[in-house]
Design a protein around this motif. Structure first.
Motif, PDB file in Angstrom:
ATOM      1  N   GLY A   1     -13.911 -16.724 -10.481  1.00  0.00           N
ATOM      2  CA  GLY A   1     -15.337 -16.705 -10.779  1.00  0.00           C
ATOM      3  C   GLY A   1     -16.146 -15.985  -9.713  1.00  0.00           C
ATOM      4  N   ILE A   2     -15.792 -16.178  -8.446  1.00  0.00           N
ATOM      5  CA  ILE A   2     -16.487 -15.461  -7.369  1.00  0.00           C
ATOM      6  C   ILE A   2     -16.257 -13.956  -7.501  1.00  0.00           C
ATOM      7  N   TRP A   3     -15.039 -13.569  -7.874  1.00  0.00           N
ATOM      8  CA  TRP A   3     -14.768 -12.137  -8.071  1.00  0.00           C
ATOM      9  C   TRP A   3     -15.518 -11.591  -9.289  1.00  0.00           C
ATOM     10  N   ALA A   4     -15.580 -12.373 -10.362  1.00  0.00           N
ATOM     11  CA  ALA A   4     -16.266 -11.906 -11.572  1.00  0.00           C
ATOM     12  C   ALA A   4     -17.757 -11.704 -11.345  1.00  0.00           C
ATOM     13  N   MET A   5     -18.353 -12.464 -10.413  1.00  0.00           N
ATOM     14  CA  MET A   5     -19.774 -12.315 -10.125  1.00  0.00           C
ATOM     15  C   MET A   5     -20.048 -11.229  -9.097  1.00  0.00           C
ATOM     16  N   GLY A   6     -19.019 -10.549  -8.668  1.00  0.00           N
ATOM     17  CA  GLY A   6     -19.196  -9.432  -7.749  1.00  0.00           C
ATOM     18  C   GLY A   6     -19.263  -9.805  -6.293  1.00  0.00           C
ATOM     19  N   TYR A   7     -18.909 -11.035  -5.934  1.00  0.00           N
ATOM     20  CA  TYR A   7     -18.976 -11.467  -4.543  1.00  0.00           C
ATOM     21  C   TYR A   7     -17.667 -11.244  -3.799  1.00  0.00           C
ATOM     22  N   MET A   8     -16.637 -10.748  -4.475  1.00  0.00           N
ATOM     23  CA  MET A   8     -15.335 -10.524  -3.854  1.00  0.00           C
ATOM     24  C   MET A   8     -14.688  -9.311  -4.500  1.00  0.00           C
ATOM     25  N   LYS A   9     -13.972  -8.528  -3.699  1.00  0.00           N
ATOM     26  CA  LYS A   9     -13.266  -7.362  -4.217  1.00  0.00           C
ATOM     27  C   LYS A   9     -11.959  -7.784  -4.888  1.00  0.00           C
ATOM     28  N   LEU A  10     -11.424  -6.858  -5.685  1.00  0.00           N
ATOM     29  CA  LEU A  10     -10.210  -7.174  -6.433  1.00  0.00           C
ATOM     30  C   LEU A  10      -9.015  -7.373  -5.507  1.00  0.00           C
ATOM     31  N   ASP A  11      -8.874  -6.517  -4.484  1.00  0.00           N
ATOM     32  CA  ASP A  11      -7.744  -6.690  -3.569  1.00  0.00           C
ATOM     33  C   ASP A  11      -7.839  -7.996  -2.789  1.00  0.00           C
ATOM     34  N   SER A  12      -9.065  -8.387  -2.422  1.00  0.00           N
ATOM     35  CA  SER A  12      -9.241  -9.673  -1.739  1.00  0.00           C
ATOM     36  C   SER A  12      -8.892 -10.831  -2.665  1.00  0.00           C
ATOM     37  N   LEU A  13      -9.236 -10.711  -3.946  1.00  0.00           N
ATOM     38  CA  LEU A  13      -8.875 -11.756  -4.910  1.00  0.00           C
ATOM     39  C   LEU A  13      -7.367 -11.906  -5.012  1.00  0.00           C
ATOM     40  N   ILE A  14      -6.653 -10.797  -5.062  1.00  0.00           N
ATOM     41  CA  ILE A  14      -5.191 -10.853  -5.142  1.00  0.00           C
ATOM     42  C   ILE A  14      -4.614 -11.505  -3.889  1.00  0.00           C
ATOM     43  N   PHE A  15      -5.153 -11.141  -2.725  1.00  0.00           N
ATOM     44  CA  PHE A  15      -4.681 -11.746  -1.487  1.00  0.00           C
ATOM     45  C   PHE A  15      -4.908 -13.262  -1.495  1.00  0.00           C
ATOM     46  N   VAL A  16      -6.084 -13.673  -1.933  1.00  0.00           N
ATOM     47  CA  VAL A  16      -6.420 -15.096  -1.935  1.00  0.00           C
ATOM     48  C   VAL A  16      -5.515 -15.874  -2.890  1.00  0.00           C
ATOM     49  N   LEU A  17      -5.281 -15.345  -4.077  1.00  0.00           N
ATOM     50  CA  LEU A  17      -4.469 -16.061  -5.063  1.00  0.00           C
ATOM     51  C   LEU A  17      -3.025 -16.203  -4.603  1.00  0.00           C
ATOM     52  N   ILE A  18      -2.462 -15.148  -4.050  1.00  0.00           N
ATOM     53  CA  ILE A  18      -1.067 -15.220  -3.606  1.00  0.00           C
ATOM     54  C   ILE A  18      -0.932 -16.182  -2.432  1.00  0.00           C
ATOM     55  N   ASN A  19      -1.856 -16.095  -1.472  1.00  0.00           N
ATOM     56  CA  ASN A  19      -1.784 -16.988  -0.317  1.00  0.00           C
ATOM     57  C   ASN A  19      -2.012 -18.440  -0.712  1.00  0.00           C
ATOM     58  N   PHE A  20      -2.902 -18.671  -1.657  1.00  0.00           N
ATOM     59  CA  PHE A  20      -3.128 -20.049  -2.096  1.00  0.00           C
ATOM     60  C   PHE A  20      -1.898 -20.603  -2.809  1.00  0.00           C
ATOM     61  N   ALA A  21      -1.221 -19.773  -3.589  1.00  0.00           N
ATOM     62  CA  ALA A  21       0.009 -20.231  -4.243  1.00  0.00           C
ATOM     63  C   ALA A  21       1.070 -20.608  -3.211  1.00  0.00           C
ATOM     64  N   VAL A  22       1.187 -19.817  -2.141  1.00  0.00           N
ATOM     65  CA  VAL A  22       2.149 -20.147  -1.085  1.00  0.00           C
ATOM     66  C   VAL A  22       1.751 -21.432  -0.369  1.00  0.00           C
TER      67      VAL A  22
END
Length: 657
Positions: free
Chosen positions: A493-514
């Motif tokens: 949701g933060i990425w969809a509202m333009g507050y986060m870049k796509l590469d940062s979103l990918i980094f956050v999701l992978i790190n959170f899964a780990v």
């Protein structure tokens, strides 16, 4: 004593284990390390002889100590109280405690004070460290007393809250999770009241512990001589009164909730699972027909009954002889089958024999469900292995998460960006809350099995270590799926509202899964390492809490003085080195391995490097380093758990191979 022998026993046995002395020394030493870090941040390598510098340093140091100690008290006091009761319930010793001559007030107050004794001892241990701020200046004696009163009231209220939740629920995970969520909800509601009523100091400080601490550490000229602040006294009175009401409710409901609601657990859970369907059927029975059937099967057994019924119907005395087919029938006489049938038929035509309604219980067994190839995973996913009412925990978590999300997006305005101010830490705090709950689910998934004796049954089966460990791991993640999905949805949701870049979103999701897998595996590792459930829960939750809190604390210090970072490098190295020692003591002291040693050594330092990389805008480096470090930490706990599972849990020993 007022609370009975429970407190007396705790006072005698608590000082004996060496770990209690180590905990007190570690806590005081940690505060001194924080003092060194703050000194390097504010003063650096200067001598600091000026009184203005020392007084400023003393005031800021006092503020750091106050907020840090309040945070620790709000986290550990409720969990200690909840774990103390939940551990007794899992071991089935709490029922034995209820069977003694102890009064309800002795049991409730005794367990509460006994569980908070170590926490209160640590609170008193920090008093000399806080007194150093008085020597530096800028702090009055009344402020120190105010801070300790607020901290004590908040901790006692949290302990009472954890006690009543543990008495109400019958599972360790339910008790810990609900306690943490209720404490978070109280903090959120208190801060919301402070936002809504910013000008009413008495109300905001009376509802929010952090607002009360802010009022306690605020210097006021009228109390430099030592009188206490009015707002802190109001907060202390309100929270102690609320804790008293909670304790009173616990005493009243003690016998109602226990053991009737919680015992026997196996029978109640079997019925709720739907394995057996109980159906009550009503049917009418003709007394004459039933009597004739009984006479055919055993005439001697019903002779006396027939005579008594006939005598009562005719108004005769019960001991008068009845009239049979050929004459009087004594209670000991025996009638033939034909005579008994003829007697019953003749007498039933002349007498009014009512038709009685009987109740019959029929148990219908439903067909068995097919078990998967991994029975542990099937049990975790397809049965209610963690209690029968998980919606309460999930509802409380969703409510706390929704309030946090509303506070984050509500703080974004034309003059305030999404990553400005204190609201920038809200997504991180929500993620930390999810990781703590997942870790609690992981450690209680195994400690509950051990305490109830089910683990011993599993060890004599043909289950492989892979089936057990992977079944527990992914069963934990499935049962805590809301704690996994909602933070991911927030990041999207933060990425969809333009507050986060796509590469940062990918980094956050992978790190959170780990990190999710790391938190769950950390709980299983602690449960395997420590045979005592309370030690396992304390080490697991303490490790994940201090690891995440230490990262946020270092980030806050770096942000505050990022222009003069070089002069505080030594203090950070000392702080991180102490964290490495504590991490190794929690993870590998009882089950050492080279991999665990590397994890304890590298994780704090590389986490520190990730913070610096994020602050400098190098998200790629932070992503790669954190992914490598926490993946290695996950494997260092997962591989020994699978390969040395038999030795770790006692199925065999090292000599036998």
């Amino acid at each position: 004593m007022f609370a009975g022998p429970i407190i007396a026993r705790e006072l005698l046995t608590a000082p004996r284990p060496p770990r209690y002395y180590a905990a007190r020394a570690s806590y005081a030493g940690g505060l001194l390390i924080v003092m060194l870090t703050v000194w390097q941040v504010l003063v650096g390598w200067d001598e600091g002889n000026a009184l203005s510098i020392l007084s400023r340093f003393g005031a800021i140091l006092f503020s750091f100590f106050a907020y840090l100690q309040l945070t620790l008290m709000l986290f550990f006091a409720p969990i200690a109280a909840a774990t103390a009761v939940a551990h007794e319930k899992d071991r089935r010793t709490f029922v034995l405690l209820l069977m003694t001559d102890l009064r309800d007030v002795e049991i409730v107050v005794g367990k509460l004070v006994a569980s908070l004794l170590q926490i209160l001892t640590l609170l008193l241990t920090s008093l000399p460290v806080f007194s150093l701020c008085l020597l530096l200046g800028g702090v009055s004696f009344g402020q120190v007393i105010d801070v300790f009163l607020v901290t004590f009231a908040a901790g006692f209220f949290g302990g009472a809250l954890g006690m009543i939740v543990a008495l109400w629920r019958d599972r360790t995970f339910q008790s810990i999770a609900l306690t943490v969520l209720l404490v978070v909800l109280v903090l959120i509601l208190g801060e919301a009241a402070a936002r809504v009523l910013p000008e009413t100091v008495w109300i905001t400080s009376a509802l929010s512990p952090f607002q009360a601490i802010a009022e306690a550490i605020r210097p006021r000229p009228e109390r430099l001589v030592g009188p206490l602040g009015g707002s802190s006294l109001v907060f202390t009175g309100i929270y102690l009164a609320a804790a008293g009401l909670i304790v009173l409710a616990s005493i009243v409901k003690l016998r109602v909730w226990n053991p009737g609601k919680n015992e026997p657990r196996e029978q109640r859970e079997g019925d709720e699972e739907g394995e057996v369907e109980v159906v009550e059927q009503l049917y009418e029975v003709d007394e004459a027909e039933a009597l004739a059937e009984s006479a055919r099967r055993s005439p001697a057994a019903v002779g006396a009954v027939i005579a008594e019924q006939v005598s009562e119907a005719r108004g005769d005395r019960p001991d008068s002889p009845g009239l049979g087919v050929g004459g009087p029938v004594a209670p000991g006489d025996v009638m033939a089958d034909a005579d008994a049938e003829q007697y019953v038929r003749r007498e039933s035509t002349g007498l009014h024999v009512p038709r009685r309604t009987h109740r019959r219980v029929v148990r219908k067994f439903r067909p068995y469900r097919e078990v998967w190839s991994n029975p542990i995973l099937w049990r975790e996913l397809r049965t209610r292995a963690y209690g029968t009412k998980p919606l309460i925990i999930k509802g409380a978590y969703v409510l706390a998460f929704a309030l946090g999300v509303a506070a984050y997006f509500g703080g974004i305005g034309p003059g305030s960006g999404p990553w400005d101010g204190a609201k920038a830490a809200i997504p991180a705090l929500l993620a930390v809350l999810s990781l703590i709950l997942i870790n609690a689910q992981g450690v209680t998934a195994l400690t509950s099995e051990r305490d109830t004796g089910a683990l011993d049954l599993l060890l004599v089966t043909e289950l492989s270590p892979q089936q057990f460990i992977y079944g527990k791991l992914y069963g934990v993640l499935y049962n805590a799926k809301e704690m996994v999905v909602l933070p991911i949805a927030l990041a999207i949701g933060i990425w969809a509202m333009g507050y986060m870049k796509l590469d940062s979103l990918i980094f956050v999701l992978i790190n959170f899964a780990v990190l999710v897998h790391f938190s769950a595996m950390l709980g299983l590792h602690a449960a395997i390492t420590y045979t005592n459930s309370r030690q396992a829960v304390a080490n697991s939750l303490g490790t994940i809490f201090f690891l995440m809190l230490g990262i946020l604390f270092c980030a806050a210090l770096i942000i505050q003085s990022r222009q003069e970072f070089a002069r505080q490098l030594l203090s950070f190295l000392v702080f991180i080195g102490a964290g490495s020692v504590a991490l190794y003591g929690s993870l590998g002291a009882k089950n050492p391995s080279p991999a665990i040693g590397l994890v304890a050594l590298l994780t704090p330092f590389w986490s520190f490097y990730c913070i610096i990389s994020i602050l400098q805008g190098d998200f790629g480096a932070a992503f790669l380093v954190s992914l490598a470090v926490y993946s290695f930490a996950l494997l260092s706990m997962l591989i020994p758990a699978v390969s040395d599972f038999d030795i770790a849990l006692g199925r065999t020993n090292a000599i036998q191979g």
